[in-house]
Design a protein around this motif. Structure first.
Motif, PDB file in Angstrom:
ATOM      1  N   ASN A  52      19.325   7.335  45.552  1.00  0.00           N
ATOM      2  CA  ASN A  52      18.023   8.534  45.573  1.00  0.00           C
ATOM      3  C   ASN A  52      16.641   7.819  45.958  1.00  0.00           C
ATOM      4  N   VAL A  53      15.882   8.528  46.955  1.00  0.00           N
ATOM      5  CA  VAL A  53      15.213   8.033  46.991  1.00  0.00           C
ATOM      6  C   VAL A  53      13.989   9.240  47.047  1.00  0.00           C
ATOM      7  N   SER A  54      13.271   8.500  46.164  1.00  0.00           N
ATOM      8  CA  SER A  54      11.922   9.531  45.568  1.00  0.00           C
ATOM      9  C   SER A  54      10.775   9.109  46.165  1.00  0.00           C
ATOM     10  N   SER A  55       9.466   8.929  45.697  1.00  0.00           N
ATOM     11  CA  SER A  55       8.570   8.702  46.081  1.00  0.00           C
ATOM     12  C   SER A  55       7.530   8.639  44.395  1.00  0.00           C
ATOM     13  N   MET A  56       6.804   8.006  44.964  1.00  0.00           N
ATOM     14  CA  MET A  56       5.478   7.893  44.277  1.00  0.00           C
ATOM     15  C   MET A  56       4.955   9.195  43.398  1.00  0.00           C
ATOM     16  N   THR A  57       4.923   9.972  44.733  1.00  0.00           N
ATOM     17  CA  THR A  57       4.680  11.746  43.659  1.00  0.00           C
ATOM     18  C   THR A  57       5.545  12.036  42.981  1.00  0.00           C
ATOM     19  N   GLY A  58       6.993  11.437  43.107  1.00  0.00           N
ATOM     20  CA  GLY A  58       7.671  11.801  42.003  1.00  0.00           C
ATOM     21  C   GLY A  58       7.818  11.184  40.375  1.00  0.00           C
ATOM     22  N   LEU A  59       6.808  10.356  41.092  1.00  0.00           N
ATOM     23  CA  LEU A  59       6.009   9.415  39.291  1.00  0.00           C
ATOM     24  C   LEU A  59       4.576  10.371  38.331  1.00  0.00           C
ATOM     25  N   LEU A  60       3.654  11.217  39.686  1.00  0.00           N
ATOM     26  CA  LEU A  60       2.268  11.852  39.236  1.00  0.00           C
ATOM     27  C   LEU A  60       2.323  12.938  40.555  1.00  0.00           C
ATOM     28  N   GLY A  61       2.737  13.786  40.041  1.00  0.00           N
ATOM     29  CA  GLY A  61       2.037  14.664  41.191  1.00  0.00           C
ATOM     30  C   GLY A  61       1.230  14.668  41.492  1.00  0.00           C
ATOM     31  N   LEU A  62       0.917  14.320  42.799  1.00  0.00           N
ATOM     32  CA  LEU A  62      -0.467  14.294  43.460  1.00  0.00           C
ATOM     33  C   LEU A  62      -1.083  15.767  44.067  1.00  0.00           C
ATOM     34  N   PRO A  63      -2.291  16.080  44.030  1.00  0.00           N
ATOM     35  CA  PRO A  63      -2.690  17.211  44.251  1.00  0.00           C
ATOM     36  C   PRO A  63      -2.875  17.089  46.029  1.00  0.00           C
ATOM     37  N   ASN A 123      -0.662  17.575  47.550  1.00  0.00           N
ATOM     38  CA  ASN A 123       0.876  17.150  47.499  1.00  0.00           C
ATOM     39  C   ASN A 123       2.021  17.746  46.675  1.00  0.00           C
ATOM     40  N   ALA A 124       1.178  18.938  46.553  1.00  0.00           N
ATOM     41  CA  ALA A 124       2.010  20.130  44.955  1.00  0.00           C
ATOM     42  C   ALA A 124       3.513  20.069  45.168  1.00  0.00           C
ATOM     43  N   ALA A 125       3.707  20.595  46.777  1.00  0.00           N
ATOM     44  CA  ALA A 125       4.975  20.604  47.356  1.00  0.00           C
ATOM     45  C   ALA A 125       6.165  19.077  47.238  1.00  0.00           C
ATOM     46  N   TYR A 126       5.488  18.794  48.076  1.00  0.00           N
ATOM     47  CA  TYR A 126       5.954  17.646  48.221  1.00  0.00           C
ATOM     48  C   TYR A 126       6.428  17.203  47.010  1.00  0.00           C
ATOM     49  N   ALA A 127       5.975  16.601  46.024  1.00  0.00           N
ATOM     50  CA  ALA A 127       5.944  16.237  44.480  1.00  0.00           C
ATOM     51  C   ALA A 127       7.135  16.962  43.521  1.00  0.00           C
ATOM     52  N   LEU A 128       6.983  18.259  44.467  1.00  0.00           N
ATOM     53  CA  LEU A 128       7.740  19.368  43.675  1.00  0.00           C
ATOM     54  C   LEU A 128       9.316  18.222  44.234  1.00  0.00           C
ATOM     55  N   THR A 129       9.638  18.163  44.705  1.00  0.00           N
ATOM     56  CA  THR A 129      10.972  17.701  45.554  1.00  0.00           C
ATOM     57  C   THR A 129      10.892  16.299  45.563  1.00  0.00           C
ATOM     58  N   LYS A 130      10.284  15.566  44.784  1.00  0.00           N
ATOM     59  CA  LYS A 130      10.276  14.010  44.523  1.00  0.00           C
ATOM     60  C   LYS A 130      10.846  14.335  43.317  1.00  0.00           C
ATOM     61  N   GLY A 131       9.753  14.798  42.623  1.00  0.00           N
ATOM     62  CA  GLY A 131      10.189  14.703  41.116  1.00  0.00           C
ATOM     63  C   GLY A 131      11.328  15.404  40.815  1.00  0.00           C
ATOM     64  N   VAL A 171      14.173  14.875  42.096  1.00  0.00           N
ATOM     65  CA  VAL A 171      15.008  14.055  42.533  1.00  0.00           C
ATOM     66  C   VAL A 171      15.062  12.292  41.674  1.00  0.00           C
ATOM     67  N   ARG A 172      13.810  12.383  40.894  1.00  0.00           N
ATOM     68  CA  ARG A 172      13.866  11.865  39.603  1.00  0.00           C
ATOM     69  C   ARG A 172      14.499  11.875  39.090  1.00  0.00           C
ATOM     70  N   SER A 173      14.264  12.917  38.324  1.00  0.00           N
ATOM     71  CA  SER A 173      15.023  13.974  36.504  1.00  0.00           C
ATOM     72  C   SER A 173      16.368  13.759  37.370  1.00  0.00           C
ATOM     73  N   PHE A 174      16.427  14.445  38.305  1.00  0.00           N
ATOM     74  CA  PHE A 174      18.877  14.615  39.142  1.00  0.00           C
ATOM     75  C   PHE A 174      18.972  13.301  38.782  1.00  0.00           C
ATOM     76  N   THR A 175      18.378  12.476  39.492  1.00  0.00           N
ATOM     77  CA  THR A 175      19.125  10.659  39.291  1.00  0.00           C
ATOM     78  C   THR A 175      19.012   9.933  37.917  1.00  0.00           C
ATOM     79  N   ALA A 200      16.980   5.360  41.103  1.00  0.00           N
ATOM     80  CA  ALA A 200      15.661   5.829  42.085  1.00  0.00           C
ATOM     81  C   ALA A 200      15.325   4.968  42.201  1.00  0.00           C
ATOM     82  N   ILE A 201      14.250   5.676  43.583  1.00  0.00           N
ATOM     83  CA  ILE A 201      13.554   4.504  44.235  1.00  0.00           C
ATOM     84  C   ILE A 201      12.357   5.178  44.153  1.00  0.00           C
ATOM     85  N   PHE A 202      10.942   4.914  44.440  1.00  0.00           N
ATOM     86  CA  PHE A 202       9.655   5.336  44.124  1.00  0.00           C
ATOM     87  C   PHE A 202       9.079   4.712  44.472  1.00  0.00           C
ATOM     88  N   PRO A 203       8.973   4.720  46.172  1.00  0.00           N
ATOM     89  CA  PRO A 203       7.953   3.432  47.471  1.00  0.00           C
ATOM     90  C   PRO A 203       6.773   4.237  47.312  1.00  0.00           C
TER      91      PRO A 203
END
Length: 271
Positions: free
Chosen positions: A139-150, A152-160, A162-166, A182-185
């Motif tokens: 499952n491809v997450s994002s670096m915003t799945g590691l730390l929510g960025l201002p 990008n809050a809505a995007y971080a919502l989805t990628k965070g 994905v991290r927890s689900f994975t 989980a992949i965090f590009p």
């Protein structure tokens, strides 16, 4: 997984970017491909590229936010290839801008593709994967799945999510033959910005098509990390220096995004 040669991999978002280069890298390992995308032109281009590497490839047009359509994919892939051993949930979209200025329809769009797309893929293919001698989900997450960025809050919502689900899914499947990664590009030149929405969407789209985009690293190292995660059953792979910085920041100073927020707010007011 002990080997990829002769196995069958499903890759979503395979028409461009990370999905395309991942398909090519898997094909170079001898993996047959079931390529999923909403773009018929893009996915056929990828199919042609992997076939030139000597493996078979099928193409499947699907919007991963559509549960019914994704639910049809396992039978299609089994009919084409006879098995499924690898699932790479890569399809994704983005938005940028202050959350107060986000349209709820854009947030739902992102949740549908980035989060529900992963859930739909896992739920549809898991029974088939469990029936194999060995299998793997990425499952491809994002670096915003590691730390929510201002901004990008809505995007971080989805990628965070994905991290927890994975992480939870890997724990559930640890006693089976199905690995989960989980992949965090970090920032890579993937083309995701071309369809960006949100208050800052137009600016992000312009940056993505400008000459500056040539300075952004290509997605090949993300594809390399994905294949490594499959072969070595890695729980997580953080890819890129910016992603590694955020990973460290999340560990050392979790939740402290105020400085980043001040910087991005100043940037946004200049445009």
């Amino acid at each position: 997984m002990q080997q990829l040669a002769g196995r069958v991999a499903v890759v979503t978002g395979a028409g461009s970017g990370i999905g395309r280069v991942t398909a090519e890298r898997l094909a170079a390992r001898g993996c047959h491909l079931a390529l999923v995308d909403v773009s018929p032109g893009g996915v056929e281009t990828t199919a042609d590229a992997v076939r030139r590497l000597g493996v078979s490839a099928s193409t499947h047009l699907a919007d991963v936010s559509d549960a019914e359509r994704v639910g049809e994919l396992p039978d299609e892939v089994l009919a084409a290839h006879g098995a499924v051993h690898v699932l790479v949930n890569n399809a994704g979209v983005t938005s940028a801008g202050a959350f107060a200025e986000e349209r709820l329809e854009d947030v739902r769009w992102m949740v549908g593709v980035n989060l529900w797309g992963v859930v739909h893929g896992c739920h549809a293919f898991l029974p088939t994967l469990l029936a194999q001698d060995e299998a793997h989900i990425v499952n491809v997450s994002s670096m915003t799945g590691l730390l929510g960025l201002p901004h990008n809050a809505a995007y971080a919502l989805t990628k965070g999510a994905v991290r927890s689900f994975t992480e939870g899914l890997r724990g559930e499947l640890v006693t089976t033959g199905v690995g989960v990664s989980a992949i965090f590009p970090g920032t890579h030149r993937t083309g995701i910005t071309s369809g960006a929405r949100g208050a800052e969407g137009e600016r992000i789209r312009r940056l993505g098509s400008s000459r500056l985009s040539a300075l952004v690293p290509p997605p090949s190292r993300v594809a390399k990390a994905i294949v490594k995660a499959i072969e070595r059953d890695r729980a997580r792979m953080v890819v890129g220096p910016d992603a590694r910085v955020l990973d460290l920041a999340a560990r050392v100073a979790p939740g402290r995004t105020g400085l980043v927020g001040r910087a991005t707010s100043r940037l946004a007011t200049k445009h």
